[in-house]
Design a protein around this motif. Structure first.
Motif, mmCIF file in Angstrom:
data_model
loop_
_atom_site.group_PDB
_atom_site.id
_atom_site.type_symbol
_atom_site.label_atom_id
_atom_site.label_comp_id
_atom_site.label_asym_id
_atom_site.label_seq_id
_atom_site.Cartn_x
_atom_site.Cartn_y
_atom_site.Cartn_z
ATOM 1 N N ASN A 17 0.810 -1.220 0.000
ATOM 2 C CA ASN A 17 0.000 0.000 0.000
ATOM 3 C C ASN A 17 0.843 1.270 0.000
ATOM 4 O O ASN A 17 0.353 2.338 0.376
ATOM 5 N N ARG A 18 2.104 1.182 -0.426
ATOM 6 C CA ARG A 18 2.945 2.376 -0.451
ATOM 7 C C ARG A 18 2.425 3.425 -1.422
ATOM 8 O O ARG A 18 2.456 4.621 -1.134
ATOM 9 N N GLU A 19 1.954 2.988 -2.557
ATOM 10 C CA GLU A 19 1.445 3.948 -3.528
ATOM 11 C C GLU A 19 0.220 4.680 -2.994
ATOM 12 O O GLU A 19 0.015 5.859 -3.302
ATOM 13 N N ALA A 20 -0.603 3.992 -2.219
ATOM 14 C CA ALA A 20 -1.777 4.641 -1.636
ATOM 15 C C ALA A 20 -1.400 5.575 -0.500
ATOM 16 O O ALA A 20 -2.070 6.597 -0.269
ATOM 17 N N LEU A 21 -0.328 5.254 0.218
ATOM 18 C CA LEU A 21 0.099 6.089 1.338
ATOM 19 C C LEU A 21 0.877 7.320 0.895
ATOM 20 O O LEU A 21 0.884 8.339 1.589
ATOM 21 N N GLY A 22 1.560 7.253 -0.256
ATOM 22 C CA GLY A 22 2.382 8.364 -0.719
ATOM 23 C C GLY A 22 1.655 9.691 -0.778
ATOM 24 O O GLY A 22 2.135 10.702 -0.230
ATOM 25 N N PRO A 23 0.469 9.779 -1.412
ATOM 26 C CA PRO A 23 -0.225 11.067 -1.474
ATOM 27 C C PRO A 23 -0.694 11.590 -0.128
ATOM 28 O O PRO A 23 -1.050 12.768 -0.019
ATOM 29 N N LEU A 24 -0.714 10.748 0.892
ATOM 30 C CA LEU A 24 -1.177 11.168 2.216
ATOM 31 C C LEU A 24 -0.064 11.764 3.067
ATOM 32 O O LEU A 24 -0.341 12.315 4.137
ATOM 33 N N LEU A 25 1.199 11.663 2.622
ATOM 34 C CA LEU A 25 2.324 12.168 3.403
ATOM 35 C C LEU A 25 2.396 13.687 3.316
ATOM 36 O O LEU A 25 2.047 14.291 2.296
ATOM 37 N N ARG A 26 2.869 14.303 4.387
ATOM 38 C CA ARG A 26 3.023 15.751 4.453
ATOM 39 C C ARG A 26 4.385 16.095 5.054
ATOM 40 O O ARG A 26 4.842 15.446 5.999
ATOM 41 N N PHE A 27 5.037 17.150 4.482
ATOM 42 C CA PHE A 27 6.350 17.587 4.958
ATOM 43 C C PHE A 27 6.446 19.107 4.866
ATOM 44 O O PHE A 27 5.786 19.741 4.021
ATOM 45 N N GLN A 28 7.299 19.668 5.691
ATOM 46 C CA GLN A 28 7.692 21.061 5.510
ATOM 47 C C GLN A 28 8.716 21.114 4.377
ATOM 48 O O GLN A 28 9.491 20.179 4.177
ATOM 49 N N THR A 29 8.727 22.216 3.635
ATOM 50 C CA THR A 29 9.647 22.360 2.515
ATOM 51 C C THR A 29 10.320 23.725 2.570
ATOM 52 O O THR A 29 9.987 24.583 3.407
ATOM 53 N N VAL A 61 16.218 16.759 2.232
ATOM 54 C CA VAL A 61 17.375 16.777 3.114
ATOM 55 C C VAL A 61 16.890 16.483 4.527
ATOM 56 O O VAL A 61 15.808 16.950 4.931
ATOM 57 N N ALA A 62 17.633 15.686 5.262
ATOM 58 C CA ALA A 62 17.257 15.299 6.623
ATOM 59 C C ALA A 62 18.080 16.087 7.625
ATOM 60 O O ALA A 62 19.289 16.275 7.449
ATOM 61 N N ALA A 63 17.416 16.551 8.683
ATOM 62 C CA ALA A 63 18.093 17.318 9.734
ATOM 63 C C ALA A 63 17.288 17.194 11.014
ATOM 64 O O ALA A 63 16.171 16.664 11.025
ATOM 65 N N ASP A 64 17.884 17.708 12.118
ATOM 66 C CA ASP A 64 17.196 17.638 13.409
ATOM 67 C C ASP A 64 16.057 18.641 13.497
ATOM 68 O O ASP A 64 15.014 18.357 14.095
ATOM 69 N N THR A 65 16.240 19.828 12.955
ATOM 70 C CA THR A 65 15.244 20.885 13.032
ATOM 71 C C THR A 65 15.103 21.562 11.675
ATOM 72 O O THR A 65 15.933 21.384 10.781
ATOM 73 N N ARG A 66 14.067 22.365 11.552
ATOM 74 C CA ARG A 66 13.880 23.112 10.310
ATOM 75 C C ARG A 66 15.004 24.119 10.123
ATOM 76 O O ARG A 66 15.495 24.318 9.005
ATOM 77 N N VAL A 122 12.903 21.887 -1.840
ATOM 78 C CA VAL A 122 13.516 20.766 -1.115
ATOM 79 C C VAL A 122 12.642 20.429 0.086
ATOM 80 O O VAL A 122 12.225 21.317 0.844
ATOM 81 N N LEU A 123 12.348 19.115 0.266
ATOM 82 C CA LEU A 123 11.601 18.649 1.430
ATOM 83 C C LEU A 123 12.512 18.611 2.647
ATOM 84 O O LEU A 123 13.658 18.172 2.568
ATOM 85 N N PHE A 124 11.984 19.066 3.782
ATOM 86 C CA PHE A 124 12.742 19.037 5.030
ATOM 87 C C PHE A 124 12.253 17.836 5.866
ATOM 88 O O PHE A 124 11.105 17.822 6.317
ATOM 89 N N LEU A 125 13.123 16.867 6.064
ATOM 90 C CA LEU A 125 12.787 15.683 6.863
ATOM 91 C C LEU A 125 13.346 15.892 8.261
ATOM 92 O O LEU A 125 14.518 15.622 8.521
ATOM 93 N N ILE A 126 12.510 16.369 9.164
ATOM 94 C CA ILE A 126 12.982 16.735 10.507
ATOM 95 C C ILE A 126 12.487 15.755 11.577
ATOM 96 O O ILE A 126 12.757 15.942 12.755
ATOM 97 N N ASP A 127 11.760 14.717 11.156
ATOM 98 C CA ASP A 127 11.330 13.673 12.082
ATOM 99 C C ASP A 127 12.266 12.481 11.904
ATOM 100 O O ASP A 127 12.604 12.142 10.767
ATOM 101 N N PRO A 128 12.702 11.825 12.980
ATOM 102 C CA PRO A 128 13.649 10.714 12.820
ATOM 103 C C PRO A 128 13.183 9.608 11.869
ATOM 104 O O PRO A 128 14.005 8.953 11.238
ATOM 105 N N ILE A 129 11.862 9.411 11.765
ATOM 106 C CA ILE A 129 11.363 8.337 10.906
ATOM 107 C C ILE A 129 11.276 8.755 9.449
ATOM 108 O O ILE A 129 11.126 7.913 8.555
#
Length: 810
Positions: free
Chosen positions: A539-551, A579-584, A603-610
């Motif tokens: 179900n990755r394709e179904a979950l992809g549109p549901l993801l949200r990130f800061q950019t 790009v992954a980091a601890d904070t925005r 650029v998407l900011f991945l600031i959550d460990p997961i």
């Protein structure tokens, strides 16, 4: 016969047919007697026929009881062997060899035997892990009896003409330590008691369902295995069942005790039972709580709340009544008398009536039968007949929530597999969310409206959807005998797929709303969906549109979906960058963004460990590759020939420097290259495509149970990229070409600073600090005291003495 008995001699073929037939009949009778005696002897004490006969005598008489004659074993063995020989001679044209005849005589058929008390112990103590379920089983049996009566009464109304009431009553007595469960169902005859209660694992409900296999009226019957009744021995040391069938003039009582291999049946005299069944449990020591009305009411509400018949529990309730209030009455009379005396003293007319006695309301506890299953299962109704408020009330009462759900989905599945379900998305995350995945209670499972369990782990919903609440009611679930374990089967797999699909439909519907509902959902359960991307490949394709990130193009705290990102991609952009980091703030100031920001790429900011693990598993979205900008070989889109030629020229120009830096840094880096992603920062460190990034390496180091060997293997090989336009790099290039000795120290210092700016940790912080102090000392020059001493020496006119002080590096 004598020859066959003594010498095991085959009868001659010339023996008269009459004699041979007589011998055959006698031998066949002996074989039958021998087999029957053997079957009984196996179950008797020490294998004796007498012990077996005694055990048979203790059992209740049934119409099919065997009557076996006692025959000496040796005689029966030889007669049986002679019979086999005669039969072989009769069928074969020539005498059979003695060995073949002996082989045929060795084959015998036996019936399985069981020690009843051991079997009962297995049923009671091994099938059920929770003793509370005994009441569920007894109530389910009563419900089946009422269903049978209701069905039969359609064609024969006389069955209920004397008493049309249908219900179940439960009463506990803490004084006598008894529990009584009574119903007004179809009841049982003496033969029913023997065949149902006297035969373990024989279900009367299953037989009735076979009779109704082509009729829908039987679909609500519950029991199938025929062992639910015996679960009562979990809490009872003795059970008495009094029952009266509508077609039987007599009532009968069945009794048995725990650990017993027998039971008794007798006619019930002096009973007030007109129809139905009354079960009385004599509770064991330590099970007194099951005589308490509060406990019984709680069990009914937990397991049997949606049974279609009323279940009344004999419990305490507060009843109001009016009683005299002497104090208030006396006060009124005193005031009345005072007013009367004052009027008489003034010679006034006093016509006020004397006050009536004052009463007050008091409450007292009384014991009475109270219906405990008032709620109706809304999932059995059509969705168009249920209002939104009813769904919300059911959600709050069933799952102990106080906010309305964000969404619900009420549906029914028909076909080879049939079930009904209502799924809810809560309005807020539970307070114990960090523990919610250890033992999921997301789905309440019902079988024909009888609650089975809410602890099926991920059998019905995967781990990442444990925030979903709902009920599932099915007639086709493959439960084990105790109805506590959901067995793996095609039915479960199909049901699981349907539930996941309906849940995804709910989430998509929330995401498409114009309000902030999905923002609320994402704040509460966003991590669950990221976990789903990692674990649920289907179900990755179904979950992809549901993801949200800061950019890089959103305000702080605002999220954006991947669909919107793709819509706003620049022309010629073929990848989604992150790009992954601890904070925005750390992500915004990352040197990896410099060239992308200059080109206007988001650029998407991945600031959550997961986040980084989820994006690595997602890999692609709408045929766009997800690219970590901290990895090597970053592609920023198509380049024209002039740009490529210029880049090639710069690489050739700096080849001597990059080779020298790679040699100077040694094993710290795999290689040194000219960067295409830097505009201001002198240098950075990037990792290999398939290794850990700096952020992931930092996260894995923080794991309490991390594997150091795996960490060393998964660490990405570092590549140092230099900025050819940076003044620092230009100065280093000049020093390297001039052969300045301090060039190597500068290269080392650049590597250490690149570790920090790229998100890595420095293994030797004290060594790095010493390098910084040394550099500061070189810039500052001699200490102020040395400069003052030099000035004083010049003023005295003496010879100028210069002391050189070498800074000490610690």
């Amino acid at each position: 016969l004598l020859l066959c008995e003594l010498g095991n001699v085959h009868p001659p073929p010339s023996l008269a047919p009459t004699a041979r037939n007589a011998l055959t009949m006698a031998a066949a009778s002996a074989v039958t007697v021998t087999a029957a005696a053997s079957r009984i002897a196996v179950g008797g004490p020490r294998g004796s026929v007498q012990g077996a006969a005694a055990a048979q005598a203790r059992r209740p008489a049934v119409p099919t009881a065997r009557h076996v004659s006692t025959v000496p074993r040796r005689a029966t063995r030889h007669v049986a062997r002679a019979a086999d020989d005669v039969a072989a001679t009769e069928e074969m044209p020539a005498p059979a060899p003695a060995s073949a005849a002996a082989a045929g005589a060795d084959e015998e058929t036996f019936e399985y035997q069981a020690e009843v008390n051991k079997l009962m112990d297995l049923i009671v103590n091994s099938l059920y892990s929770n003793r509370d379920v005994f009441l569920r089983e007894l109530v389910s049996n009563s419900s089946d009896a009422l269903d049978k009566l209701r069905f039969l009464a359609v064609s024969n109304p006389d069955l209920i003409k004397d008493n049309a009431a249908m219900g179940i009553k439960i009463r506990g007595d803490p004084v006598t330590k008894t529990l009584t469960v009574e119903d007004t169902g179809i009841g049982m005859t003496r033969e029913d008691l023997v065949s149902s209660l006297g035969t373990i694992a024989r279900s009367g409900t299953a037989k009735f369902m076979e009779m109704l296999s082509s009729k829908s009226e039987g679909e609500n019957l519950i029991g199938k295995f025929g062992v639910g009744f015996y679960s009562a021995f979990l809490v009872a040391e003795r059970i008495s069942v009094t029952t009266k069938n509508t077609e039987d003039d007599k009532a009968w009582t069945w009794e048995s005790g725990v650990g017993s291999s027998s039971y008794t049946i007798k006619e019930a005299t002096g009973t007030d039972l007109k129809r139905g069944t009354r079960i009385v449990l004599q509770l064991k020591d330590g099970c007194e709580e099951f005589a308490d009305d509060t406990k019984l009411t709680a069990l009914v509400k937990t397991y049997s709340e949606f049974i279609s018949f009323p279940i009344e529990v004999f419990a305490k309730k507060s009843v109001s009544k009016q009683v005299d209030d002497p104090a208030a009455t006396a006060a009124n009379i005193e005031a009345y008398s005072k007013r009367k005396i004052e009027a008489e003293a003034k010679a006034e007319v006093f016509d006020e009536e004397e006050p009536e006695p004052v009463t007050k309301t008091v409450y007292e506890d009384v014991q009475a039968y109270q219906v405990s299953n008032n709620d109706k299962p809304i999932w059995v109704r059509s969705p168009r007949d249920v209002e939104k408020e009813s769904y919300s009330e059911f959600f709050k009462s069933t799952f102990k929530e106080f906010l309305d759900p964000l969404a619900y989905n009420h549906f029914a599945v028909e076909g080879d597999i049939e079930f009904r379900s209502i799924l809810y998305v809560p309005g807020m995350a539970p307070f114990e969310q960090q523990d919610m995945m250890q033992r999921s209670k997301a789905i309440k499972l019902y079988v024909r409206r009888v609650f089975i369990s809410d602890e099926f782990d991920d059998s019905l919903l995967p781990r990442y959807l444990t925030f979903v609440r709902g009920v599932v009611d099915s007639n086709d679930l493959p439960l084990n005998v105790s109805r506590e374990i959901l067995q793996e089967s095609r039915v479960v797999r199909v049901m699981r797929k349907r539930l996941i699909r309906k849940t995804m439909d709910m989430l998509k519907e929330i995401a498409e709303r114009d309000n902030d509902d999905y923002v609320t959902f994402w704040d509460a359960f966003g991590r669950n969906l990221k976990l789903g991307v990692i674990e649920d490949t289907a179900n990755r394709e179904a979950l992809g549109p549901l993801l949200r990130f800061q950019t890089s193009k959103t305000e702080k705290g605002k999220n954006r979906g991947l669909d919107d990102y793709v819509k706003d991609m620049a022309e010629g952009q073929s990848s989604i960058y992150y790009v992954a980091a601890d904070t925005r703030e750390a992500a915004e100031n990352s040197p990896f963004l410099e060239q992308l920001t200059k080109k206007g790429l988001e650029v998407l900011f991945l600031i959550d460990p997961i986040d980084e693990v989820a994006m690595t598993n997602l890999a692609q979205f709408q045929e766009k590759t997800l690219v970590d900008i901290s990895k090597e070989d970053l592609d920023l889109g198509e380049e024209d020939d002039d740009v490529k030629a210029k880049a090639k020229e710069i690489e050739e120009e700096y080849k001597a420097l990059t080779d020298w830096m790679a040699e100077t840094l040694g094993s710290k880096v795999e290689k040194v290259t000219v960067s295409k992603r830097l505009t201001d920062t002198p240098c950075i460190l990037v990792t290999s495509k398939f290794g850990w990034s700096a952020n992931m390496e930092r996260i894995m180091k923080a794991q309490a149970m991390g594997d150091n060997r795996a960490s060393e293997y998964m660490k990405g090989k570092k590549t140092m990229e230099i900025n050819p336009l940076s003044p620092v790099i230009l100065d280093l290039k000049a020093k390297q070409e001039a052969g300045v000795a301090s060039a190597a120290a500068t290269a080392e210092l650049l590597f250490d600073t690149a570790l920090l700016t790229s998100g890595f940790n420095i293994d030797q912080p004290a060594e790095f600090a010493a390098k910084i102090f040394n550099l500061m000392d070189q810039v500052a020059g001699p200490p102020a005291s040395e400069k003052k001493k030099k000035k004083e020496t010049k003023a005295d006119g003496g010879a100028e003495e210069v002391e050189s002080v070498t800074p000490e590096i610690v």
